[in-house]
Design an enzyme around this catalytic site. Structure first.
Site, PDB file in Angstrom:
ATOM      1  N   THR A   1       2.765   5.163  -1.039  1.00  0.00           N
ATOM      2  CA  THR A   1       2.229   4.625  -2.290  1.00  0.00           C
ATOM      3  C   THR A   1       1.531   5.727  -3.083  1.00  0.00           C
ATOM      4  O   THR A   1       0.811   6.529  -2.502  1.00  0.00           O
ATOM      5  CB  THR A   1       1.212   3.505  -1.992  1.00  0.00           C
ATOM      6  OG1 THR A   1       1.833   2.550  -1.140  1.00  0.00           O
ATOM      7  CG2 THR A   1       0.737   2.839  -3.274  1.00  0.00           C
ATOM      8  N   ARG A  29       9.491  -8.842   1.069  1.00  0.00           N
ATOM      9  CA  ARG A  29       8.048  -8.814   1.301  1.00  0.00           C
ATOM     10  C   ARG A  29       7.397  -8.009   0.185  1.00  0.00           C
ATOM     11  O   ARG A  29       7.736  -6.851  -0.016  1.00  0.00           O
ATOM     12  CB  ARG A  29       7.721  -8.153   2.635  1.00  0.00           C
ATOM     13  CG  ARG A  29       6.249  -7.814   2.804  1.00  0.00           C
ATOM     14  CD  ARG A  29       6.037  -6.959   4.050  1.00  0.00           C
ATOM     15  NE  ARG A  29       4.654  -6.506   4.170  1.00  0.00           N
ATOM     16  CZ  ARG A  29       4.186  -5.379   3.639  1.00  0.00           C
ATOM     17  NH1 ARG A  29       4.979  -4.592   2.935  1.00  0.00           N
ATOM     18  NH2 ARG A  29       2.938  -5.036   3.801  1.00  0.00           N
ATOM     19  N   VAL A  30       6.498  -8.622  -0.536  1.00  0.00           N
ATOM     20  CA  VAL A  30       5.803  -7.876  -1.580  1.00  0.00           C
ATOM     21  C   VAL A  30       4.880  -6.902  -0.867  1.00  0.00           C
ATOM     22  O   VAL A  30       4.001  -7.296  -0.099  1.00  0.00           O
ATOM     23  CB  VAL A  30       5.024  -8.809  -2.521  1.00  0.00           C
ATOM     24  CG1 VAL A  30       4.206  -7.994  -3.503  1.00  0.00           C
ATOM     25  CG2 VAL A  30       6.009  -9.698  -3.266  1.00  0.00           C
ATOM     26  N   ASP A  32       2.973  -3.113  -0.297  1.00  0.00           N
ATOM     27  CA  ASP A  32       1.651  -2.538  -0.137  1.00  0.00           C
ATOM     28  C   ASP A  32       0.649  -2.868  -1.237  1.00  0.00           C
ATOM     29  O   ASP A  32       0.412  -4.017  -1.545  1.00  0.00           O
ATOM     30  CB  ASP A  32       1.837  -1.043   0.075  1.00  0.00           C
ATOM     31  CG  ASP A  32       2.656  -0.853   1.324  1.00  0.00           C
ATOM     32  OD1 ASP A  32       2.413  -1.598   2.267  1.00  0.00           O
ATOM     33  OD2 ASP A  32       3.546  -0.028   1.341  1.00  0.00           O
ATOM     34  N   THR A  52      -3.996   2.832  -1.200  1.00  0.00           N
ATOM     35  CA  THR A  52      -2.756   3.087  -0.457  1.00  0.00           C
ATOM     36  C   THR A  52      -2.999   2.774   1.011  1.00  0.00           C
ATOM     37  O   THR A  52      -4.068   3.085   1.532  1.00  0.00           O
ATOM     38  CB  THR A  52      -2.295   4.544  -0.628  1.00  0.00           C
ATOM     39  OG1 THR A  52      -1.187   4.778   0.242  1.00  0.00           O
ATOM     40  CG2 THR A  52      -3.393   5.555  -0.325  1.00  0.00           C
ATOM     41  N   GLY A  53      -2.018   2.149   1.640  1.00  0.00           N
ATOM     42  CA  GLY A  53      -2.175   1.832   3.058  1.00  0.00           C
ATOM     43  C   GLY A  53      -1.471   0.545   3.423  1.00  0.00           C
ATOM     44  O   GLY A  53      -0.493   0.158   2.782  1.00  0.00           O
ATOM     45  N   THR A  54      -1.962  -0.117   4.455  1.00  0.00           N
ATOM     46  CA  THR A  54      -1.332  -1.337   4.957  1.00  0.00           C
ATOM     47  C   THR A  54      -1.615  -2.487   3.988  1.00  0.00           C
ATOM     48  O   THR A  54      -2.714  -3.020   3.943  1.00  0.00           O
ATOM     49  CB  THR A  54      -1.879  -1.675   6.350  1.00  0.00           C
ATOM     50  OG1 THR A  54      -3.297  -1.667   6.299  1.00  0.00           O
ATOM     51  CG2 THR A  54      -1.416  -0.651   7.376  1.00  0.00           C
ATOM     52  N   GLY A  55      -0.595  -2.873   3.247  1.00  0.00           N
ATOM     53  CA  GLY A  55      -0.796  -3.725   2.087  1.00  0.00           C
ATOM     54  C   GLY A  55      -1.319  -5.104   2.378  1.00  0.00           C
ATOM     55  O   GLY A  55      -2.099  -5.648   1.588  1.00  0.00           O
TER      56      GLY A  55
END
Lengths: 134, 168
Positions: A1, A29-30, A32, A52-55
């Protein structure tokens, strides 16, 4: 991201975030953090944030808005609010980071993993870094 | 009033041992290019929205980062992209999600924010909107890279879902 936050000469803030998701994620799947409020938020009264990261955890904690809300309603600084929101993220096994800029132009770049590609630039400073401790 | 810009290109299990000095230099140069794209707009009196779009577009166009051309593969072997933007002055916002063809998704998000009554458009509807707005559409193959495909195959073998940069 990837993402960017900025403050212009009129003091207006903006945030932009763009992602390709997570490798091998379920299609549809939407992903992050590119959801307003989750990994992206801007409000001239408080700050602009891009994450940014695990959405999923960014969505569940309404991460970016949470930082702004702490600044608006609990008088936290960007740094203080960001650390609290990162802690909330970690508590539900989320990881990643964010960049933020407050209404006075202060920059914060923080993360709870081993690295984040990041940088900022203003009239006097030009900084880029990748690893923790850089 | 001072003006400033900050960027990120992803976070995760990013450790020095996985990058050569040459790799690091390439990443740093692209980060600087992204910063300069936005900073030059701010320095010229441009607005924050245009600055963040310009910076993000540099990273979307690069295979180094997980967005646009560096986008990762979903489990159907397609690259799916999402983007959003928010204006701190007006609290207006826009986004596109689960798109496959918009060359620069952040421009799609910007158009949704500025030229539609909507906030978030998804999939085919977002792409039709982008087409009508005159944005450049490309085949999904435009976003495919060997590095990301190899990561996808490894993730499939391990039956795992991996966040950006977590695979070295």
């Amino acid at each position: 991201t990837v993402g960017a936050v900025a403050m212009d000469k009129k003091g207006n803030l903006a945030a932009a975030t763009s992602t390709g998701g997570m490798t091998n994620k379920f299609y549809g799947r939407v992903s992050d953090t590119s959801i307003v409020g989750a990994g992206n938020y801007a409000n001239n009264k408080t700050c602009a944030i891009s994450g940014t990261g695990t959405g999923d955890q960014f969505i569940k904690t309404v991460f970016a808005y949470d930082i702004s809300a702490q600044m608006e309603f609990a008088s936290k600084t960007l740094e203080e609010a960001g650390k609290i929101s990162l802690q909330k993220l970690a508590e539900i096994k989320g990881h990643g980071g964010f960049i933020g800029i407050d209404r006075k132009g202060n920059i914060q770049m923080d993360f709870n993993c081993s690295g984040m590609f990041r940088g900022f630039k203003n009239e006097s400073e030009n900084f880029v870094a990748i690893f923790k401790g850089d | 009033m001072k003006f400033t810009i900050a960027i990120h290109g992803g976070a995760g299990n990013i450790n020095p041992q996985n990058y050569t000095p040459e790799d690091i230099k390439v990443y740093e140069e692209k980060l600087k290019e992204s910063l300069n794209a936005g900073f030059n707009i701010l320095q010229g009196g441009g607005n924050a929205i245009d600055a963040v779009v310009a910076s993000v577009k540099v990273m979307e166009d690069s295979p180094l980062f997980n967005a646009g051309v560096g986008g990762v593969f979903a489990n159907n072997a397609m690259v799916e992209l999402d983007a959003c933007i928010m204006d701190g002055k007006t609290l207006n916002a826009g986004g596109v999600t689960s798109v496959h063809k918009i060359k620069n998704p952040i421009e799609g998000a910007l158009r949704v924010m500025e030229d539609s009554p909507h906030t978030l458009l998804s999939g085919n509807g977002a792409e039709l909107f982008a087409y009508k707005q005159g944005l450049e559409l490309v085949p999904n193959k435009h976003f495919h890279t060997k590095k990301r495909y190899d990561q996808f195959k490894k993730a499939q073998e391990k039956k795992k879902i991996m966040v950006d940069h977590s695979m070295g």
